[in-house]
Design an enzyme around this catalytic site. Structure first.
Site, PDB file in Angstrom:
ATOM      1  CD  GLU A  87      -3.298  -1.134   1.530  1.00 22.29           C
ATOM      2  OE1 GLU A  87      -3.731  -0.012   1.800  1.00 22.29           O
ATOM      3  OE2 GLU A  87      -3.958  -2.178   1.641  1.00 22.29           O
TER       4      GLU A  87
HETATM    5  N1  CAA Z   1      -6.581  11.362  -4.235  1.00 31.16           N
HETATM    6  C1  CAA Z   1      -7.047  11.828  -5.411  1.00 31.16           C
HETATM    7  N2  CAA Z   1      -6.251  12.029  -6.483  1.00 31.16           N
HETATM    8  C2  CAA Z   1      -4.942  11.764  -6.347  1.00 31.16           C
HETATM    9  C3  CAA Z   1      -4.385  11.284  -5.144  1.00 31.16           C
HETATM   10  C4  CAA Z   1      -5.271  11.091  -4.058  1.00 31.16           C
HETATM   11  N3  CAA Z   1      -4.837  10.624  -2.881  1.00 31.16           N
HETATM   12  N4  CAA Z   1      -3.058  11.119  -5.326  1.00 31.16           N
HETATM   13  C5  CAA Z   1      -2.780  11.476  -6.589  1.00 31.16           C
HETATM   14  N5  CAA Z   1      -3.926  11.876  -7.204  1.00 31.16           N
HETATM   15  C6  CAA Z   1      -4.091  12.367  -8.562  1.00 31.16           C
HETATM   16  C7  CAA Z   1      -3.253  13.630  -8.799  1.00 31.16           C
HETATM   17  O1  CAA Z   1      -3.952  14.780  -8.405  1.00 31.16           O
HETATM   18  C8  CAA Z   1      -3.018  13.570 -10.305  1.00 31.16           C
HETATM   19  O2  CAA Z   1      -4.174  14.024 -10.974  1.00 31.16           O
HETATM   20  P1  CAA Z   1      -4.172  15.433 -11.806  1.00 31.16           P
HETATM   21  O3  CAA Z   1      -3.089  15.307 -12.835  1.00 31.16           O
HETATM   22  O4  CAA Z   1      -5.553  15.504 -12.369  1.00 31.16           O
HETATM   23  O5  CAA Z   1      -3.866  16.483 -10.781  1.00 31.16           O
HETATM   24  C9  CAA Z   1      -2.919  12.097 -10.572  1.00 31.16           C
HETATM   25  O6  CAA Z   1      -3.551  11.423  -9.496  1.00 31.16           O
HETATM   26  C10 CAA Z   1      -1.482  11.627 -10.690  1.00 31.16           C
HETATM   27  O7  CAA Z   1      -0.843  11.960  -9.478  1.00 31.16           O
HETATM   28  P2  CAA Z   1       0.707  12.215  -9.372  1.00 31.16           P
HETATM   29  O8  CAA Z   1       1.161  13.161 -10.441  1.00 31.16           O
HETATM   30  O9  CAA Z   1       1.007  12.568  -7.964  1.00 31.16           O
HETATM   31  O10 CAA Z   1       1.266  10.749  -9.768  1.00 31.16           O
HETATM   32  P3  CAA Z   1       2.686  10.115  -9.591  1.00 31.16           P
HETATM   33  O11 CAA Z   1       2.971   9.314 -10.809  1.00 31.16           O
HETATM   34  O12 CAA Z   1       3.686  11.116  -9.156  1.00 31.16           O
HETATM   35  O13 CAA Z   1       2.433   9.029  -8.408  1.00 31.16           O
HETATM   36  C11 CAA Z   1       2.211   8.252  -6.173  1.00 31.16           C
HETATM   37  C12 CAA Z   1       1.951   9.356  -7.173  1.00 31.16           C
HETATM   38  C13 CAA Z   1       1.700   8.783  -4.853  1.00 31.16           C
HETATM   39  C14 CAA Z   1       3.688   7.932  -6.058  1.00 31.16           C
HETATM   40  C15 CAA Z   1       1.418   6.988  -6.584  1.00 31.16           C
HETATM   41  O14 CAA Z   1       1.883   6.436  -7.791  1.00 31.16           O
HETATM   42  C16 CAA Z   1       1.444   5.899  -5.519  1.00 31.16           C
HETATM   43  O15 CAA Z   1       0.715   5.975  -4.540  1.00 31.16           O
HETATM   44  N6  CAA Z   1       2.301   4.856  -5.685  1.00 31.16           N
HETATM   45  C17 CAA Z   1       2.269   3.710  -4.761  1.00 31.16           C
HETATM   46  C18 CAA Z   1       1.336   2.654  -5.261  1.00 31.16           C
HETATM   47  C19 CAA Z   1       0.722   1.857  -4.146  1.00 31.16           C
HETATM   48  O16 CAA Z   1       0.492   2.338  -3.050  1.00 31.16           O
HETATM   49  N7  CAA Z   1       0.390   0.604  -4.441  1.00 31.16           N
HETATM   50  C20 CAA Z   1      -0.310  -0.205  -3.522  1.00 31.16           C
HETATM   51  C21 CAA Z   1      -0.929  -1.371  -4.227  1.00 31.16           C
HETATM   52  S1  CAA Z   1      -2.244  -2.118  -3.304  1.00 31.16           S
HETATM   53  C22 CAA Z   1      -1.521  -2.973  -2.088  1.00 31.16           C
HETATM   54  O17 CAA Z   1      -0.355  -2.904  -1.881  1.00 31.16           O
HETATM   55  C23 CAA Z   1      -2.493  -3.812  -1.269  1.00 31.16           C
HETATM   56  C24 CAA Z   1      -1.892  -4.646  -0.273  1.00 31.16           C
HETATM   57  O18 CAA Z   1      -0.715  -4.788  -0.202  1.00 31.16           O
HETATM   58  C25 CAA Z   1      -2.669  -5.390   0.681  1.00 31.16           C
HETATM   59  P1  FAD Z   2       9.469  -0.761  -6.568  1.00 29.93           P
HETATM   60  O1  FAD Z   2       8.458   0.228  -6.953  1.00 29.93           O
HETATM   61  O2  FAD Z   2      10.291  -1.392  -7.623  1.00 29.93           O
HETATM   62  O3  FAD Z   2      10.403  -0.132  -5.457  1.00 29.93           O
HETATM   63  C1  FAD Z   2      11.699  -0.668  -5.134  1.00 29.93           C
HETATM   64  C2  FAD Z   2      12.348   0.300  -4.134  1.00 29.93           C
HETATM   65  O4  FAD Z   2      12.553   1.575  -4.758  1.00 29.93           O
HETATM   66  C3  FAD Z   2      11.469   0.572  -2.897  1.00 29.93           C
HETATM   67  O5  FAD Z   2      12.276   0.716  -1.770  1.00 29.93           O
HETATM   68  C4  FAD Z   2      10.793   1.886  -3.250  1.00 29.93           C
HETATM   69  O6  FAD Z   2      10.373   2.612  -2.092  1.00 29.93           O
HETATM   70  C5  FAD Z   2      11.920   2.581  -3.991  1.00 29.93           C
HETATM   71  N1  FAD Z   2      11.412   3.642  -4.885  1.00 29.93           N
HETATM   72  C6  FAD Z   2      10.663   3.487  -6.018  1.00 29.93           C
HETATM   73  N2  FAD Z   2      10.376   4.684  -6.532  1.00 29.93           N
HETATM   74  C7  FAD Z   2      10.963   5.622  -5.736  1.00 29.93           C
HETATM   75  C8  FAD Z   2      11.016   7.040  -5.749  1.00 29.93           C
HETATM   76  N3  FAD Z   2      10.399   7.770  -6.682  1.00 29.93           N
HETATM   77  N4  FAD Z   2      11.694   7.662  -4.758  1.00 29.93           N
HETATM   78  C9  FAD Z   2      12.297   6.933  -3.772  1.00 29.93           C
HETATM   79  N5  FAD Z   2      12.280   5.594  -3.706  1.00 29.93           N
HETATM   80  C10 FAD Z   2      11.603   4.942  -4.681  1.00 29.93           C
HETATM   81  N6  FAD Z   2      -0.327  -4.740  -4.861  1.00 29.93           N
HETATM   82  C11 FAD Z   2      -1.613  -4.709  -5.285  1.00 29.93           C
HETATM   83  O7  FAD Z   2      -1.949  -4.011  -6.228  1.00 29.93           O
HETATM   84  N7  FAD Z   2      -2.562  -5.441  -4.632  1.00 29.93           N
HETATM   85  C12 FAD Z   2      -2.272  -6.242  -3.584  1.00 29.93           C
HETATM   86  O8  FAD Z   2      -3.169  -6.869  -3.020  1.00 29.93           O
HETATM   87  C13 FAD Z   2      -0.926  -6.307  -3.130  1.00 29.93           C
HETATM   88  N8  FAD Z   2      -0.556  -7.114  -2.095  1.00 29.93           N
HETATM   89  C14 FAD Z   2       0.762  -7.289  -1.816  1.00 29.93           C
HETATM   90  C15 FAD Z   2       1.143  -8.275  -0.881  1.00 29.93           C
HETATM   91  C16 FAD Z   2       2.487  -8.510  -0.660  1.00 29.93           C
HETATM   92  C17 FAD Z   2       2.895  -9.574   0.305  1.00 29.93           C
HETATM   93  C18 FAD Z   2       3.484  -7.747  -1.342  1.00 29.93           C
HETATM   94  C19 FAD Z   2       4.970  -8.007  -1.129  1.00 29.93           C
HETATM   95  C20 FAD Z   2       3.103  -6.763  -2.204  1.00 29.93           C
HETATM   96  C21 FAD Z   2       1.742  -6.533  -2.472  1.00 29.93           C
HETATM   97  N9  FAD Z   2       1.344  -5.596  -3.421  1.00 29.93           N
HETATM   98  C22 FAD Z   2       0.037  -5.528  -3.824  1.00 29.93           C
HETATM   99  C23 FAD Z   2       2.345  -4.838  -4.160  1.00 29.93           C
HETATM  100  C24 FAD Z   2       2.947  -3.677  -3.375  1.00 29.93           C
HETATM  101  O9  FAD Z   2       2.021  -2.645  -3.264  1.00 29.93           O
HETATM  102  C25 FAD Z   2       4.224  -3.257  -4.094  1.00 29.93           C
HETATM  103  O10 FAD Z   2       5.172  -4.265  -3.860  1.00 29.93           O
HETATM  104  C26 FAD Z   2       4.728  -1.901  -3.628  1.00 29.93           C
HETATM  105  O11 FAD Z   2       3.856  -0.877  -3.996  1.00 29.93           O
HETATM  106  C27 FAD Z   2       6.140  -1.604  -4.145  1.00 29.93           C
HETATM  107  O12 FAD Z   2       6.240  -1.819  -5.517  1.00 29.93           O
HETATM  108  P2  FAD Z   2       7.461  -2.711  -6.123  1.00 29.93           P
HETATM  109  O13 FAD Z   2       7.447  -3.997  -5.382  1.00 29.93           O
HETATM  110  O14 FAD Z   2       7.314  -2.768  -7.582  1.00 29.93           O
HETATM  111  O15 FAD Z   2       8.754  -1.934  -5.712  1.00 29.93           O
END
Ligand code: CAA
Ligand code: FAD
Length: 380
Positions: free
Chosen positions: A363
């Site tokens: 997340e």
């Molecule tokens: N609410 C509404 N809109 C949002 C927003 C928010 N919280 N954050 C960004 N946006 C909008 C921005 O306003 C922008 O829109 P406009 O161009 O219209 O203004 C658009 O989204 C793009 O935003 P950014 O330019 O900030 O995008 P970015 O490429 O710089 O990325 C980021 C931003 C915060 C790094 C985002 O890519 C991010 O959160 N990355 C991490 C992904 C992540 O959390 N993955 C989790 C997967 S789920 C998971 O992990 C589940 C699990 O494990 C159990």
């Molecule tokens: P990368 O994006 O390749 O990052 C590698 C390293 O580089 C990290 O330390 C990161 O912080 C750093 N990095 C990358 N970009 C930058 C930057 N701009 N500046 C500084 N540092 C940076 N995803 C889903 O969609 N749904 C799920 O249900 C879900 N469940 C998950 C469950 C598990 C057990 C795991 C391991 C992952 C899960 N994920 C899920 C994915 C998870 O959200 C991603 O692993 C996470 O967002 C990081 O992406 P990545 O693994 O590609 O790492």
């Protein structure tokens, strides 16, 4: 701001505590070893109302506030973070997203089953080439007139095999960048849906994490969530609340490890006294407690902001950043307090230490939380 707990909060917290001790604790070591989480336990969590806690009762949910949700997340995570991640994904990433942004028909068809735990959901944003850089979606959903054609691969999907319904983020128009991304509801039984092998993980080993492969899946137009191009914002808005849940998971892992370390230090003797009487150990416990309390305040604050209808995005990131660091620090020190016993499975703290690490990765990694926080504090 008043963070005192109501009667209802205490009741739901105690129900979660009870369930964690009586149902999750027995077998937690085996589930971790075998990388398995039985369906019956998911059903019991559904029966207790833990899978759709904040959803309006008219869609089968519990109609509770975010504070109730974080209390449940903390209690379950003290014992088994593999259980709490199921709760967190279903509540924050699936039910919340649908309730806030899906059409009435979509809510009736999917949310009612998901909120009661009759069906389980998954949230599919991450890909091999799009983790932190979430706008770089390679999965495509091509508009074919009466349906979309979905192709691509998602990585690391929690509930990957156990889910029935999947929220899938995909690129519908590459030219438009993040504005050409959409979110869809996909059913597991649809032709072209393939589940990859289970990941063999460091922690939360009971949770099933899989890659998913989509081969020419025909997605009905009515399964797109929201307006065309809303998918990336949908994902970000959904994750904003999800991060509060993961912060609470980290808090639970830290609290669980702290309680084990405190109790152990009061009965283990070295140099003629209980080890808690050595200041080096007592100070470790003090540091743990301070960070746990600070995490709890940040989480309660973020939950309160969400319940007040305020913008809680940065507050959620702040809580997750701090609580996940607390989970790592506390669990490492809890192993240290246990000495050699900390290094073996039966004392639980080594598992909590392995489970803690994921809270700094999923997340949004800790670095991503810092990007959101620093962009906000530097904006005009
Ligand atoms: N609410 C509404 N809109 C949002 C927003 C928010 N919280 N954050 C960004 N946006 C909008 C921005 O306003 C922008 O829109 P406009 O161009 O219209 O203004 C658009 O989204 C793009 O935003 P950014 O330019 O900030 O995008 P970015 O490429 O710089 O990325 C980021 C931003 C915060 C790094 C985002 O890519 C991010 O959160 N990355 C991490 C992904 C992540 O959390 N993955 C989790 C997967 S789920 C998971 O992990 C589940 C699990 O494990 C159990
Ligand atoms: P990368 O994006 O390749 O990052 C590698 C390293 O580089 C990290 O330390 C990161 O912080 C750093 N990095 C990358 N970009 C930058 C930057 N701009 N500046 C500084 N540092 C940076 N995803 C889903 O969609 N749904 C799920 O249900 C879900 N469940 C998950 C469950 C598990 C057990 C795991 C391991 C992952 C899960 N994920 C899920 C994915 C998870 O959200 C991603 O692993 C996470 O967002 C990081 O992406 P990545 O693994 O590609 O790492």
């Amino acid at each position: 701001m008043d963070f005192s707990l109501t009667e209802e909060h205490l009741m739901i917290r105690d129900a979660a505590r009870d369930f964690a001790r009586t149902e999750l604790l027995p077998g937690v070591i085996e589930r971790d070893k075998e990388q398995h989480f039985p369906k019956e336990l998911i059903t019991k969590m559904g029966d207790l109302g833990f899978l759709g806690m904040m959803v309006d009762p008219k869609y089968g949910g519990g109609g509770m506030d975010t504070t109730s949700y974080v209390l449940v997340m903390e209690e379950l995570s003290k014992i088994d973070a593999s259980a709490s991640v199921i709760v967190s994904v279903n509540n924050s990433l699936v039910c919340y997203g649908l309730e806030a942004y899906a059409s009435e028909e979509q809510k009736e068809k999917y949310l009612t089953k998901l909120a009661t735990g009759q069906s389980i959901g998954a949230f599919c944003l991450s890909e091999p080439e799009a983790g932190s850089d979430a706008t770089s979606q390679r999965t495509t959903a091509i508009d074919m007139g009466d349906h979309y054609l979905l192709n691509g691969t998602k990585n690391w999907i929690t509930n990957g095999n156990s889910a029935d319904y999947y929220i899938v983020i995909a690129q519908t128009d590459k030219e438009k960048g993040h504005k050409g991304i959409n979110a869809f509801i996909i059913e597991k039984t649809w032709e072209g849906f393939e589940v990859g092998p289970k990941e063999d993980k460091l922690g939360i080993r009971g949770s099933d994490t899989h890659s998913l492969i989509f081969n020419d899946i025909k997605v009905p137009k009515e399964n797109r969530i929201g307006e065309d191009g809303f998918g990336f914002k949908f994902a970000m808005k959904t994750l904003a609340g999800g991060r509060i849940g993961i912060a609470a998971q980290a808090l639970g892992i830290a609290s669980g490890a702290f309680e084990l370390a405190r109790d152990y230090s009061k009965q283990r003797k070295a140099f003629g006294t209980e080890i808690c009487n050595h200041q080096a150990i007592a100070f470790k416990l003090a540091d743990m407690k301070v960070n746990i309390n600070a995490s709890r305040h940040l989480i309660m604050h973020a939950a309160w902001m969400k319940d007040q209808g305020m913008d809680y995005n940065v507050a959620g990131c702040t809580a997750k950043l701090f609580a996940s660091q607390t989970a790592m620090d506390t669990t490492v020190e809890a192993v240290q307090v246990h000495g050699g016993n900390g290094y073996v499975k039966e004392y639980h703290v080594e598992r909590l230490m392995r489970d803690a690490k994921i809270t700094q990765i999923y997340e949004g990694t800790s670095e991503i939380q810092k990007i959101v926080i620093s962009r906000d504090l530097l904006k005009d």
